[in-house]
Structures are given as C-alpha cells and as structure tokens.
Design a protein around this motif. Structure first.
Motif, mmCIF file in Angstrom:
data_model
loop_
_atom_site.group_PDB
_atom_site.id
_atom_site.type_symbol
_atom_site.label_atom_id
_atom_site.label_comp_id
_atom_site.label_asym_id
_atom_site.label_seq_id
_atom_site.Cartn_x
_atom_site.Cartn_y
_atom_site.Cartn_z
ATOM 1 N N PHE A 34 41.239 45.362 30.559
ATOM 2 C CA PHE A 34 41.144 44.862 31.942
ATOM 3 C C PHE A 34 40.513 45.941 32.807
ATOM 4 O O PHE A 34 41.076 47.021 32.936
ATOM 5 N N PRO A 35 39.317 45.697 33.368
ATOM 6 C CA PRO A 35 38.547 44.451 33.274
ATOM 7 C C PRO A 35 37.865 44.311 31.914
ATOM 8 O O PRO A 35 37.512 45.304 31.293
ATOM 9 N N GLN A 36 37.679 43.073 31.483
ATOM 10 C CA GLN A 36 36.950 42.820 30.240
ATOM 11 C C GLN A 36 35.461 42.930 30.522
ATOM 12 O O GLN A 36 34.981 42.501 31.570
ATOM 13 N N CYS A 54 39.264 40.852 37.376
ATOM 14 C CA CYS A 54 38.353 41.859 36.842
ATOM 15 C C CYS A 54 37.469 42.442 37.947
ATOM 16 O O CYS A 54 37.195 43.652 37.969
ATOM 17 N N ASN A 59 43.035 39.520 30.469
ATOM 18 C CA ASN A 59 42.357 39.778 31.744
ATOM 19 C C ASN A 59 42.475 38.627 32.730
ATOM 20 O O ASN A 59 42.256 38.810 33.921
#
Length: 304
Positions: free
Chosen positions: A15-17, A25, A273
C-alpha cells in the motif's frame, strides 16, 4: 522475553499498490498521515533481541530489513546478519519471493510445511539459496518445536504451527475455483518465549470450531485483515474476485467470530490496498477501534 516486530502489514502489492489509483493509494502517495504506506506482510520475532526469526519472506524484505535496525548486520565480521531463520506459513508469492534477497551465501535455516516445500523445490530459481548455507527443514504441525539457526543452535523460541482453512496460491490453481481446505496450504503459528504467546495468522479463509477453541482466551492474535467486506474489490472496480474466493475471510465476519473468544489483544494484518481500514480517519477504522481491534503498521513492535 518475546519481541515481535511487524515488518510489513499490507497484502500482496503493498500500500499503495504500484498500479492502483484508488483513493487510499492516492492519499498514501501524497504523504497523507492518515494513510501510511505499508509493505507486504511479514513478521520478525526474537527471544533475546539478537537472533531473529522472520515469518514470511515478503518481496519487500530488503527494504524491510533496512527500515529495521534490529535486523541490520553487526559491525563485524564483514558479512553477517541477525536473521537466523525464516519460517513460511504458505507458498503465496508475497510470502516467498523475498527469499531471493537472501541469496548472498548467508547462513540461516528455512522452515516450511510440505505444500510450501514442494513449491520451492519445484522452482529452480530458489536454488540460488545455496544448501551449504541455507538448510531447508520440515515444519512440524500441531507440535511445539524449538527453531534453530543454521548451526543448530536453538533460538529460545517455541513455535507450534497449525493448519487453518486456506487454498492453493492463485498462481498454482489448476481448476476454475479450488475449494478451501485444511491441507497445510495456510498455517497459523503460536509463538512463545518467556511465557508470552503470540498467534500469527496472516491468511485464513474461515473460522472453524478447532481454530475457535485454539484462540479462545489468547493473549494476542495477529489475524488476516485482507478485505473489510467480502465484495470490496468488486465494488471498488479493482478486480472480479471476492475475499473468500482468494482464501480470506472478510473483517466483517472476523469481528463477529472473535466477539465471544475473549482474546485480549487483536491486531489485523495483510490488508489489501482497497481496504478502507487502512485509513485512520475512515468509518471502518472507527468501527474496528470501537470493537477493540488494532490495525498493524510497518515497524509496529509488539510485546505480548
């Protein structure tokens, strides 16, 4: 005394992806203090603060080590590490890919149950872990054992690994929708030292009577918090699968299942996320806090 450190609290992708423009995100990338970044789920435990066992080798393991002074090499000799052992609770990519960071001829012992050992043995890339330095050991189930370092010295920990409901990793699926089972694809751990016991269960598809009895009255449980609601990813437009389809029970169900168990400290980890509980100012986080739950963050230290 048992020390435990959350190295990472995010699900696969962190997180964030990297490819997500979801609202959470975006807030994390902007540095919003209510949306702190999280790397992929991993835990480090120690009985003496000097020799550490890492539970699950996340793809982010190198960064996690650098962010954790207790895992830094000591001054001498030139090449060394306080990571004495690694234990895997499953064969998902976000639990094993970090092993590739540990290929520098550094001795440690690697524990895994039969299904995960089979994944490693079948993939030649994990041969980079030179067996002269990294011994692979079977992880016994339902019996306490004392993990050792590469030289056979006990680490002062006692661990009981037990099967929890799970499914084969998504990349290993050979049928359209494999059933949840209790065949060792997903494990929980009871980790103890000095009388303190910590349960670590980063992936669990459902509560069972056996698991309920095992956790009843526990002092501290770190539990699968992948999705807040089962259809969360579908509702967010992030994917077609429910949490149960991926082998994770939703937090809404977890709250209900734990309500009568009398667990003193309850912490959620492995958060996807899309999970609104990642956000400190969300209504979902308020619901969790009102129910006595904590949400794990990278770097969080736990003394059960």
């Amino acid at each position: 005394m048992l020390r435990a450190m959350i190295l990472g609290a995010g699900a696969g992708g962190g997180f964030p992806q990297w490819n997500s423009a979801g609202p959470g995100c975006r807030r994390a990338r902007a540095g919003d203090p209510a949306a702190p970044r999280r790397s992929q789920a991993s835990l480090a435990v120690s009985a003496d603060g000097e020799r550490w066992l890492v539970v699950n080798a996340a793809p982010d393991l190198r960064q996690q080590i650098e962010a954790t002074p207790a895992l830094h090499p000591r001054v001498a000799p030139l090449r060394n590490s306080p990571i004495s052992a690694v234990l895997l609770t499953g064969g998902e990519i976000d639990a094993i890919a970090g092993l590739l960071h540990l290929r520098e001829r550094q001795p440690f012992r690697l524990y895994a149950a039969a299904p995960t050992r089979a994944v490693l043995d079948a993939n030649p890339i994990f041969g980079c872990l030179n067996p002269d330095f990294v011994g692979r050991a079977d992880l016994p189930l339902d019996a306490a054992f004392a993990p050792q370092d590469a030289g056979g010295a006990a680490l002062g920990l006692s661990i009981t690994a037990y099967v929890v409901p799970g499914k084969v990793p998504l990349y290993a699926e050979t049928t359209g929708q494999p059933d949840v089972s209790e065949d060792g694809e997903a494990l929980g751990l009871a980790i103890s030292a000095g009388g303190a016991v910590l349960h670590y269960i980063p992936g669990c598809a459902m509560m069972t009577p056996a698991l309920r009895n095992r956790l009843r009255g526990a002092n501290c449980v770190i539990f699968d918090g992948t999705l807040f609601s089962d259809d969360e990813m579908i509702s967010a437009g992030a994917g077609p699968k429910t949490g149960r389809r991926m082998g994770h029970m939703p937090i809404t169900e977890t709250l209900h299942e734990f309500a009568s168990l009398g667990v003193r400290r309850r912490i959620l980890t492995h958060l996807n996320n899309t999970n609104p509980a990642l956000l400190a100012d969300s209504p979902e986080r308020a619901t969790l806090e009102a129910a006595g739950w904590e949400v794990a963050e990278d770097g969080m230290e736990i003394t059960p």
